[in-house]
Design an enzyme around this catalytic site. Sequence first.
Site, PDB file in Angstrom:
ATOM      1  N   PHE A 129      -1.786   8.223   4.096  1.00 47.96           N
ATOM      2  CA  PHE A 129      -2.566   8.835   5.188  1.00 47.96           C
ATOM      3  C   PHE A 129      -3.817   9.555   4.681  1.00 47.96           C
ATOM      4  O   PHE A 129      -4.069  10.721   5.028  1.00 47.96           O
ATOM      5  CB  PHE A 129      -1.725   9.820   6.015  1.00 47.96           C
ATOM      6  CG  PHE A 129      -0.613   9.214   6.824  1.00 47.96           C
ATOM      7  CD1 PHE A 129      -0.565   7.859   7.114  1.00 47.96           C
ATOM      8  CD2 PHE A 129       0.393  10.033   7.341  1.00 47.96           C
ATOM      9  CE1 PHE A 129       0.471   7.322   7.879  1.00 47.96           C
ATOM     10  CE2 PHE A 129       1.429   9.501   8.112  1.00 47.96           C
ATOM     11  CZ  PHE A 129       1.463   8.147   8.373  1.00 47.96           C
ATOM     12  N   ASN A 181       5.732  -1.473  11.424  1.00 46.47           N
ATOM     13  CA  ASN A 181       4.987  -0.979  10.262  1.00 46.47           C
ATOM     14  C   ASN A 181       5.354  -1.830   9.032  1.00 46.47           C
ATOM     15  O   ASN A 181       6.038  -2.849   9.165  1.00 46.47           O
ATOM     16  CB  ASN A 181       5.317   0.501  10.045  1.00 46.47           C
ATOM     17  CG  ASN A 181       4.123   1.278   9.502  1.00 46.47           C
ATOM     18  OD1 ASN A 181       3.457   0.814   8.570  1.00 46.47           O
ATOM     19  ND2 ASN A 181       3.849   2.431  10.066  1.00 46.47           N
ATOM     20  N   ASN A 233       0.831  -1.202   0.000  1.00 50.25           N
ATOM     21  CA  ASN A 233       0.000   0.000   0.000  1.00 50.25           C
ATOM     22  C   ASN A 233       0.862   1.247   0.000  1.00 50.25           C
ATOM     23  O   ASN A 233       1.948   1.272   0.566  1.00 50.25           O
ATOM     24  CB  ASN A 233      -0.971  -0.012   1.185  1.00 50.25           C
ATOM     25  CG  ASN A 233      -0.409   0.697   2.408  1.00 50.25           C
ATOM     26  OD1 ASN A 233      -0.484   1.920   2.524  1.00 50.25           O
ATOM     27  ND2 ASN A 233       0.187  -0.076   3.325  1.00 50.25           N
ATOM     28  N   LYS A 252       5.519   3.838  16.914  1.00 50.23           N
ATOM     29  CA  LYS A 252       5.456   2.707  15.974  1.00 50.23           C
ATOM     30  C   LYS A 252       6.635   2.799  15.023  1.00 50.23           C
ATOM     31  O   LYS A 252       6.852   3.846  14.391  1.00 50.23           O
ATOM     32  CB  LYS A 252       4.133   2.741  15.199  1.00 50.23           C
ATOM     33  CG  LYS A 252       3.975   1.558  14.238  1.00 50.23           C
ATOM     34  CD  LYS A 252       2.554   1.435  13.755  1.00 50.23           C
ATOM     35  CE  LYS A 252       2.374   0.309  12.758  1.00 50.23           C
ATOM     36  NZ  LYS A 252       0.991   0.157  12.315  1.00 50.23           N
ATOM     37  N   SER A 303       5.597   5.219   8.552  1.00 46.29           N
ATOM     38  CA  SER A 303       4.951   4.946   7.269  1.00 46.29           C
ATOM     39  C   SER A 303       5.906   5.344   6.143  1.00 46.29           C
ATOM     40  O   SER A 303       6.507   6.417   6.184  1.00 46.29           O
ATOM     41  CB  SER A 303       3.667   5.762   7.127  1.00 46.29           C
ATOM     42  OG  SER A 303       3.276   5.753   5.766  1.00 46.29           O
ATOM     43  N   MET A 308      -1.053   4.328   0.494  1.00 44.23           N
ATOM     44  CA  MET A 308      -2.263   5.150   0.661  1.00 44.23           C
ATOM     45  C   MET A 308      -1.904   6.615   0.923  1.00 44.23           C
ATOM     46  O   MET A 308      -2.546   7.521   0.394  1.00 44.23           O
ATOM     47  CB  MET A 308      -3.110   4.616   1.828  1.00 44.23           C
ATOM     48  CG  MET A 308      -3.517   3.149   1.733  1.00 44.23           C
ATOM     49  SD  MET A 308      -4.506   2.769   0.295  1.00 44.23           S
ATOM     50  CE  MET A 308      -6.057   3.524   0.736  1.00 44.23           C
TER      51      MET A 308
HETATM   52  C1  LIG Z   1      -3.677  -0.815   3.412  1.00 45.60           C
HETATM   53  C2  LIG Z   1      -2.867  -0.571   4.634  1.00 45.60           C
HETATM   54  C3  LIG Z   1      -2.914   0.675   5.248  1.00 45.60           C
HETATM   55  C4  LIG Z   1      -2.156   0.914   6.399  1.00 45.60           C
HETATM   56  N1  LIG Z   1      -2.245   2.142   7.004  1.00 45.60           N
HETATM   57  C5  LIG Z   1      -1.536   2.363   8.131  1.00 45.60           C
HETATM   58  C6  LIG Z   1      -1.646   3.597   8.808  1.00 45.60           C
HETATM   59  O1  LIG Z   1      -2.404   4.488   8.407  1.00 45.60           O
HETATM   60  N2  LIG Z   1      -0.902   3.780   9.931  1.00 45.60           N
HETATM   61  C7  LIG Z   1      -0.075   2.816  10.438  1.00 45.60           C
HETATM   62  O2  LIG Z   1       0.558   3.021  11.462  1.00 45.60           O
HETATM   63  N3  LIG Z   1       0.020   1.612   9.815  1.00 45.60           N
HETATM   64  C8  LIG Z   1      -0.680   1.374   8.693  1.00 45.60           C
HETATM   65  N4  LIG Z   1      -0.581   0.165   8.075  1.00 45.60           N
HETATM   66  C9  LIG Z   1       0.359  -0.842   8.632  1.00 45.60           C
HETATM   67  C10 LIG Z   1      -0.350  -1.835   9.552  1.00 45.60           C
HETATM   68  O3  LIG Z   1      -0.912  -1.205  10.662  1.00 45.60           O
HETATM   69  C11 LIG Z   1       0.649  -2.917  10.019  1.00 45.60           C
HETATM   70  O4  LIG Z   1       1.652  -2.302  10.807  1.00 45.60           O
HETATM   71  C12 LIG Z   1       1.312  -3.644   8.869  1.00 45.60           C
HETATM   72  O5  LIG Z   1       0.421  -3.820   7.784  1.00 45.60           O
HETATM   73  C13 LIG Z   1       1.844  -5.021   9.289  1.00 45.60           C
HETATM   74  O6  LIG Z   1       0.803  -5.848   9.743  1.00 45.60           O
HETATM   75  P1  LIG Z   1       0.077  -6.953   8.819  1.00 45.60           P
HETATM   76  O7  LIG Z   1       1.163  -7.778   8.205  1.00 45.60           O
HETATM   77  O8  LIG Z   1      -0.810  -7.709   9.769  1.00 45.60           O
HETATM   78  O9  LIG Z   1      -0.685  -6.204   7.799  1.00 45.60           O
HETATM   79  C14 LIG Z   1      -1.325  -0.106   6.938  1.00 45.60           C
HETATM   80  C15 LIG Z   1      -1.287  -1.354   6.313  1.00 45.60           C
HETATM   81  C16 LIG Z   1      -2.045  -1.608   5.185  1.00 45.60           C
HETATM   82  C17 LIG Z   1      -1.993  -2.969   4.543  1.00 45.60           C
END
Ligand SMILES: Cc1cc2nc3c(=O)[nH]c(=O)nc-3n(C[C@H](O)[C@H](O)[C@H](O)COP(=O)(O)O)c2cc1C
Length: 394
Positions: A131, A273, A127, A244, A209, A129
């Site tokens: 924010f 992250n 991703n 984080k 991020s 995105m």
């Molecule tokens: C689509 C998407 C958007 C995310 N947006 C944020 C975010 O806004 N802030 C943040 O701290 N982490 C964000 N993350 C990271 C997740 O919180 C997490 O730290 C990361 O995806 C690892 O976990 P996972 O493997 O279970 O997805 C995002 C992850 C994904 C996939």
Amino acid sequence: MDLYRDGIAPILFSGLKADPEWLHHQTLNLLGQIELVPGPALALAVRDRLYHTFGFASPALHQTLWGLRFANPVGLAAGFDKDGTAVTLWPCLGFGYAELGTVTSQAQLGNPRPRLFRLRADRAVINRMGFNNRGAATLAAVLQVAAQRRQAMLQALDREHLPPWADAPVGINLGKSKLTPLADAAMDYVISFRQLQPWGDYFVVNVSSPNTPGLRSLQAIDQLAPILAALQNENSLGKPLLVKIAPDLADDDIRELVRLAQQYHLAGIIATNTTLQRSGLQTQAMVPGGYDPQAEAGGLSGAPLANRSTAVIRLIWQEAEGRLPIVGVGGIFTAEDAWEKITAGASLIQVYTGLVYEGPGLIRRVLQGLVDRLHQQGWSHMSQAIGSAHREAV
Ligand SMILES: Cc1cc2nc3c(=O)[nH]c(=O)nc-3n(C[C@H](O)[C@H](O)[C@H](O)COP(=O)(O)O)c2cc1C
């Protein structure tokens, strides 16, 4: 057999090749409508029904951390519900807590689409995105209204005890607005924190991020220290404050961050992250668009991240000698994945990408599996499992 994982997801992902961002919006829209179901009696009945279907309770998984009660250690990771659309529903789906955001002081649209990609063969997501969110003031208003609705619901309740979904902690993840120069980052975080402080149970400084230019440079000690100082100075309600971090930091930088976290009395570290790494991926064409994951910008999450994020948890635990709570996140799909992070030192864990591939049934499976593992070890409570891999290693 799980209806979502084995039935709906394969149709959506392979057959229809549904756009991941569109699907995410559909999911949140549906949850948002359920969240706003009118009338306290109906709202209560809907939540009870959901909890009955998805929830799981065991005293072995209860924890009090930072003065907050967590019915279980599995939380919704930041980024899934950035604007608090379904804030009171996450515990009904079985989560022990939810982290909202990332929210920024100014509302922003995020990066141009496409910005969210599925790598199905790797059980991963990329991703960028950027924010996208409605801003801190709007989130504060949403949470105020949700608190009023919750109050009305609980008043309509003629039961002696609160339902198990009623008081799960809510975290708020704070980021820097894209338009704010890096030099003014501390003020930007403070503006959001000021508006949201009453509405979150804990707060996260997101400096990891990859999708806001320069944001990760704020992980450098001399950049992060003034942000933490400014936030703690503003922290009149004494809310737990966490940072984080990215999985791509060098081990020495992580050690320095642990010491900084202790110096500024942080409540813990969230590890990790998404990663900029792309090694070992099988996917050559992502959905949507058939783009090559090696060539596209963004953070990678899911299964390929699991080992590194667990290694970061291990490192933080060692550096802090188990005295700094860790929230473990990255590639959790099964109870075994969760167990690895907990025994490496995580007191709480979070999921995002696992939820995309496994659906809401994931939470109950993980919780049940954790209880089974505790029993296998002859342990009665998960506190015995936290960091236990380090004791065995000695
Ligand atoms: C689509 C998407 C958007 C995310 N947006 C944020 C975010 O806004 N802030 C943040 O701290 N982490 C964000 N993350 C990271 C997740 O919180 C997490 O730290 C990361 O995806 C690892 O976990 P996972 O493997 O279970 O997805 C995002 C992850 C994904 C996939």
